[in-house]
Design an enzyme around this catalytic site. Structure first.
Site, PDB file in Angstrom:
ATOM      1  N   HIS A 170      -2.757 -11.181   4.741  1.00  0.00           N
ATOM      2  CA  HIS A 170      -2.415 -10.223   3.680  1.00  0.00           C
ATOM      3  C   HIS A 170      -3.665  -9.894   2.858  1.00  0.00           C
ATOM      4  O   HIS A 170      -3.755 -10.208   1.669  1.00  0.00           O
ATOM      5  CB  HIS A 170      -1.314 -10.808   2.795  1.00  0.00           C
ATOM      6  CG  HIS A 170      -0.130  -9.909   2.641  1.00  0.00           C
ATOM      7  ND1 HIS A 170       0.591  -9.448   3.710  1.00  0.00           N
ATOM      8  CD2 HIS A 170       0.465  -9.373   1.534  1.00  0.00           C
ATOM      9  CE1 HIS A 170       1.584  -8.688   3.285  1.00  0.00           C
ATOM     10  NE2 HIS A 170       1.517  -8.602   1.969  1.00  0.00           N
ATOM     11  N   GLY A 175      -0.318  -2.629   0.343  1.00  0.00           N
ATOM     12  CA  GLY A 175      -0.641  -1.732   1.441  1.00  0.00           C
ATOM     13  C   GLY A 175      -0.998  -2.445   2.732  1.00  0.00           C
ATOM     14  O   GLY A 175      -1.499  -1.824   3.672  1.00  0.00           O
ATOM     15  N   ASN A 176      -0.711  -3.744   2.810  1.00  0.00           N
ATOM     16  CA  ASN A 176      -1.056  -4.517   4.010  1.00  0.00           C
ATOM     17  C   ASN A 176      -0.256  -4.080   5.231  1.00  0.00           C
ATOM     18  O   ASN A 176      -0.800  -3.920   6.324  1.00  0.00           O
ATOM     19  CB  ASN A 176      -0.837  -6.006   3.743  1.00  0.00           C
ATOM     20  CG  ASN A 176      -1.772  -6.536   2.684  1.00  0.00           C
ATOM     21  OD1 ASN A 176      -2.938  -6.780   2.933  1.00  0.00           O
ATOM     22  ND2 ASN A 176      -1.259  -6.701   1.452  1.00  0.00           N
ATOM     23  N   ARG A 178       1.220  -1.212   5.835  1.00  0.00           N
ATOM     24  CA  ARG A 178       0.878   0.141   6.279  1.00  0.00           C
ATOM     25  C   ARG A 178      -0.484   0.199   6.966  1.00  0.00           C
ATOM     26  O   ARG A 178      -0.636   0.872   7.985  1.00  0.00           O
ATOM     27  CB  ARG A 178       0.965   1.112   5.099  1.00  0.00           C
ATOM     28  CG  ARG A 178       2.412   1.477   4.777  1.00  0.00           C
ATOM     29  CD  ARG A 178       2.576   2.051   3.396  1.00  0.00           C
ATOM     30  NE  ARG A 178       2.429   1.013   2.377  1.00  0.00           N
ATOM     31  CZ  ARG A 178       2.705   1.190   1.094  1.00  0.00           C
ATOM     32  NH1 ARG A 178       3.141   2.360   0.670  1.00  0.00           N
ATOM     33  NH2 ARG A 178       2.565   0.213   0.227  1.00  0.00           N
ATOM     34  N   THR A 179      -1.466  -0.494   6.415  1.00  0.00           N
ATOM     35  CA  THR A 179      -2.759  -0.540   7.105  1.00  0.00           C
ATOM     36  C   THR A 179      -2.625  -1.296   8.422  1.00  0.00           C
ATOM     37  O   THR A 179      -3.196  -0.896   9.438  1.00  0.00           O
ATOM     38  CB  THR A 179      -3.843  -1.197   6.229  1.00  0.00           C
ATOM     39  OG1 THR A 179      -3.394  -2.485   5.796  1.00  0.00           O
ATOM     40  CG2 THR A 179      -4.186  -0.332   5.031  1.00  0.00           C
ATOM     41  N   ARG A 181       0.023  -1.578  10.407  1.00  0.00           N
ATOM     42  CA  ARG A 181       0.715  -0.770  11.418  1.00  0.00           C
ATOM     43  C   ARG A 181      -0.169   0.389  11.895  1.00  0.00           C
ATOM     44  O   ARG A 181      -0.094   0.789  13.062  1.00  0.00           O
ATOM     45  CB  ARG A 181       2.058  -0.276  10.868  1.00  0.00           C
ATOM     46  CG  ARG A 181       3.064  -1.408  10.705  1.00  0.00           C
ATOM     47  CD  ARG A 181       4.429  -0.926  10.291  1.00  0.00           C
ATOM     48  NE  ARG A 181       4.501  -0.459   8.909  1.00  0.00           N
ATOM     49  CZ  ARG A 181       4.710  -1.240   7.845  1.00  0.00           C
ATOM     50  NH1 ARG A 181       4.840  -2.553   7.996  1.00  0.00           N
ATOM     51  NH2 ARG A 181       4.783  -0.726   6.633  1.00  0.00           N
TER      52      ARG A 181
END
Length: 243
Positions: A170, A175-176, A178-179, A181
């Site tokens: 993490h 935004g972990n 989303r980045t 994926r």
């Protein structure tokens, strides 16, 4: 399937340059942005997402819109474009940080809260009840993760394990997912043995279960099964645009 992926990347580039909002580039932008943000709690609908992407506006409505949802949706569109622009580059900490920067730089709430934008987290965070890597250890663990990934044969199982490890670290304040994926989609375009896929919000519970299985058992069977299912779904959607 390499012909399919070559076609896909070529269409992304051509349609983006033409500002084409009717083809597979626009479909993928909308689908990724809607589903990835929805998994994280976005309140925007597919129709609102499409309107933002197509015209930069939201349909007239009696509903209230959360500013953060709109800002993150626009940031996701930019993150996708940056991913496309750097597809030929090696996956590095700098590239990953820049993906995060594109997603988050326009988010007022995060900046007001003092979150690091385009850089690793400065405060400890958790995923549900799970602790994640402490800020002072993130750089070392991310470097180790990327070194491990470079040395692997690239396939669905490798990518699933990379993603599970990434989510356990993490690295960012927010935004972990989303980045992470977006990295999976990027790597699926780059590597011959991985078919591209989008994690759909309707499969969120399976996705969460897959990450949980890795945390508790160090297995990625559930994640791999989901990724294979999602890859078939995305391929069927893309076939529509192949003519």
């Amino acid at each position: 399937m390499q012909d399919y992926k070559k076609w896909l990347v070529e269409r992304f580039i051509i349609e983006r340059k033409r500002f084409d909002r009717s083809g597979v580039y626009a479909y993928t932008q909308r689908a990724m942005a809607y589903n990835s943000n929805k998994i994280e709690g976005s309140t925007l609908t597919p129709e609102q997402t499409a309107s933002l992407f197509d015209s930069g506006t939201l349909p007239q409505s009696d509903d209230y819109y959360r500013a953060k949802d709109v800002e993150e949706m626009n940031g996701h569109f930019l993150m996708f474009n940056y991913m496309l622009d750097t597809l030929d580059e090696e996956l590095t900490p700098e590239l990953i940080k820049h993906l995060h920067y594109e997603l988050k730089t326009g988010v007022f709430e995060d900046r007001a809260n003092g979150y690091a934008i385009g850089d690793y987290k400065k405060r400890p965070n958790m995923v549900g009840m799970y602790r994640t890597t402490l800020p002072q250890d993130v750089e070392m663990e991310m470097n180790q993760l990327l070194k491990w990934y470079r040395e692997q044969n690239k396939n669905m199982r490798t990518l699933a394990e990379f993603h599970a490890k990434y989510e356990a670290i993490h690295p960012f304040q927010d935004g972990n997912g989303r980045t992470g994926r977006m990295i999976m989609f990027r790597e699926s375009l780059k590597n011959p043995d991985i078919l591209p896929f989008i994690v759909l919000d309707e499969n969120r519970s399976q996705y969460i279960d897959g990450l949980k299985q890795y945390r508790e058992e160090q297995k990625v069977d559930k994640l791999v099964s989901l990724m294979q299912k999602e890859a078939e779904e995305y391929y069927q959607q893309c076939k529509y645009f192949m003519g």
